[in-house]
Design a protein around this motif. Structure first.
Motif, PDB file in Angstrom:
ATOM      1  N   ARG A  20      14.330  -1.435   5.099  1.00 36.53           N
ATOM      2  CA  ARG A  20      13.832  -0.084   5.374  1.00 36.53           C
ATOM      3  C   ARG A  20      13.227   0.559   4.129  1.00 36.53           C
ATOM      4  O   ARG A  20      12.388   1.453   4.223  1.00 36.53           O
ATOM      5  N   ALA A  23       9.486   1.394   3.186  1.00 35.32           N
ATOM      6  CA  ALA A  23       8.871   2.680   3.518  1.00 35.32           C
ATOM      7  C   ALA A  23       8.657   3.548   2.284  1.00 35.32           C
ATOM      8  O   ALA A  23       7.800   4.442   2.273  1.00 35.32           O
ATOM      9  N   HIS A  24       9.423   3.315   1.223  1.00 33.45           N
ATOM     10  CA  HIS A  24       9.233   4.072  -0.019  1.00 33.45           C
ATOM     11  C   HIS A  24       7.779   3.978  -0.494  1.00 33.45           C
ATOM     12  O   HIS A  24       7.233   4.944  -1.042  1.00 33.45           O
ATOM     13  N   VAL A 221      16.301   6.239   3.473  1.00 36.81           N
ATOM     14  CA  VAL A 221      15.908   5.178   4.413  1.00 36.81           C
ATOM     15  C   VAL A 221      17.143   4.545   5.043  1.00 36.81           C
ATOM     16  O   VAL A 221      17.161   3.354   5.353  1.00 36.81           O
ATOM     17  N   ARG A 262      12.683  11.612   5.193  1.00 33.29           N
ATOM     18  CA  ARG A 262      13.400  10.575   5.951  1.00 33.29           C
ATOM     19  C   ARG A 262      12.425   9.866   6.882  1.00 33.29           C
ATOM     20  O   ARG A 262      12.188  10.307   8.011  1.00 33.29           O
ATOM     21  N   VAL A 265      12.673   4.921  10.146  1.00 32.96           N
ATOM     22  CA  VAL A 265      12.921   3.483  10.035  1.00 32.96           C
ATOM     23  C   VAL A 265      14.371   3.116  10.323  1.00 32.96           C
ATOM     24  O   VAL A 265      14.789   1.973  10.097  1.00 32.96           O
ATOM     25  N   LEU A 279       6.559  -0.522   8.194  1.00 31.79           N
ATOM     26  CA  LEU A 279       7.496   0.254   7.395  1.00 31.79           C
ATOM     27  C   LEU A 279       6.759   1.147   6.395  1.00 31.79           C
ATOM     28  O   LEU A 279       7.120   2.318   6.205  1.00 31.79           O
ATOM     29  N   GLY A 283       6.676   5.412   6.180  1.00 31.39           N
ATOM     30  CA  GLY A 283       6.841   6.213   4.977  1.00 31.39           C
ATOM     31  C   GLY A 283       5.681   7.149   4.761  1.00 31.39           C
ATOM     32  O   GLY A 283       5.844   8.320   4.391  1.00 31.39           O
TER      33      GLY A 283
END
Length: 316
Positions: A20, A23-24, A221, A262, A265, A279, A283
């Motif tokens: 997850r 996603a950053h 995440v 948030r 994900v 993902l 983000g």
């Protein structure tokens, strides 16, 4: 939260969450398009990896391309297949799909003889699995040599203390922060033995806040706690306590940050890296929805918290 400065400094607290955490990269992409100066990345577990990637290379498009290419490559997939055992039989649960190995790991834990072997070793998996990923994605440099300052947070098993790494070998620091206890072996670091602190501190908001920037942005995440109908073995109970406890502890960390993002994900298992592009997009969506641009002449912008990819409430 309303920022009136033309170029406010922000410290990013990037949380753990396995796959997850890809996603950053989408969140950071959008932040780079805003009138914000990212002063430092602070990461836990995969947040440390994502922070390292972007601290080394500020070109988020290049970082995303590199990560996506690697995670979808035969090199990554074949390495997993070799190290996580053969796929289960066709009639077994979870037999299909790239991540059928996860079910084999669960099956492995349930076998008495192999379980005994597990308790005689430092971890279920070998360090070279993580080493291969780190070698492929980030350079072998000192943390101090990144383009953007970086702090990687881990747990010292000897002292029981939280450790913030700001110098030393970058690859080893990332591996230490991502060394899930019992799954990957801990990493020796001087007179310390470091591992992932995510089970008790998955969002490093307090460390990020300590740098006294104009704003602290935390990216969560984590997964949701889903109801279950069976919890019969010791392994089931242990893993269930982890599943329940980790989100509870996240709740204590999040209010420390000025802004919380948030991405949507939570549905993605921590081990499922099969769709990194999705993902990253989640983000990107979460960060975009948290930003409301005001008139350009006012030299200011608004940030509002985002939950599950959509705005929840304004922070002032």
């Amino acid at each position: 939260m309303i920022i009136a400065s033309e170029n406010p400094a922000a410290v990013l607290a990037l949380g753990g969450g396995g796959a997850r955490g890809i996603a950053h990269l989408g969140v950071i992409e959008v932040l780079h398009q805003m009138p914000i100066s990212i002063q430092r990345y602070v990461g836990v577990s995969i947040g440390g990896l994502a922070g390292a990637l972007c601290a080394v290379d500020p070109d988020t498009a290049a970082v995303q391309s590199h990560v996506t290419e690697y995670l979808t490559s035969e090199r990554f997939q074949s390495k997993q297949a070799a190290l996580f055992m053969a796929a289960p039989k066709a009639d077994e649960p979870g037999a299909s799909g790239l991540f059928a190995w996860y079910h084999q790991v669960k099956k492995y834990i349930g076998a008495r003889r192999k379980l005994a072997a597990l308790f005689s070793k430092p971890a279920l998996l070998e360090a070279n699995i993580m080493q291969e990923v780190v070698d492929a994605l980030i350079p072998d440099i000192d943390i101090r040599d990144t383009s953007t300052p970086l702090s990687i947070v881990a747990l010292d098993l000897y002292s029981g203390k939280k450790i913030v790494l700001t110098e030393g070998p970058l690859q080893a620091a990332v591996m230490a922060s991502a060394a899930i206890p019992g799954v990957f072996p801990p990493i020796k670091w001087g007179n310390m033995l470091l591992c992932d602190i995510g089970m008790i501190d998955a969002i490093p908001a307090d460390v990020a806040k300590s740098y006294s920037a104009d704003m602290t942005i935390a990216v969560d995440v984590g997964s949701n706690v889903e109801p279950i109908t069976e919890c019969s073995t010791a392994a089931d109970i242990f893993m269930r306590l982890y599943d329940i406890g980790e989100p509870i502890l996240r709740a204590y960390s999040k209010p420390i940050a000025d802004v919380i993002i948030r991405p949507d994900v939570a549905y993605t298992p921590w081990y499922d890296f099969s769709d990194p592009a999705l993902l990253i997009e989640q983000g990107r969506k979460a960060m975009t929805s948290a930003v409301c641009q005001s008139a350009p002449t006012e030299n200011r912008f608004h940030l509002i918290t985002a939950g599950a990819g959509t705005p929840r409430r304004a922070m002032a």
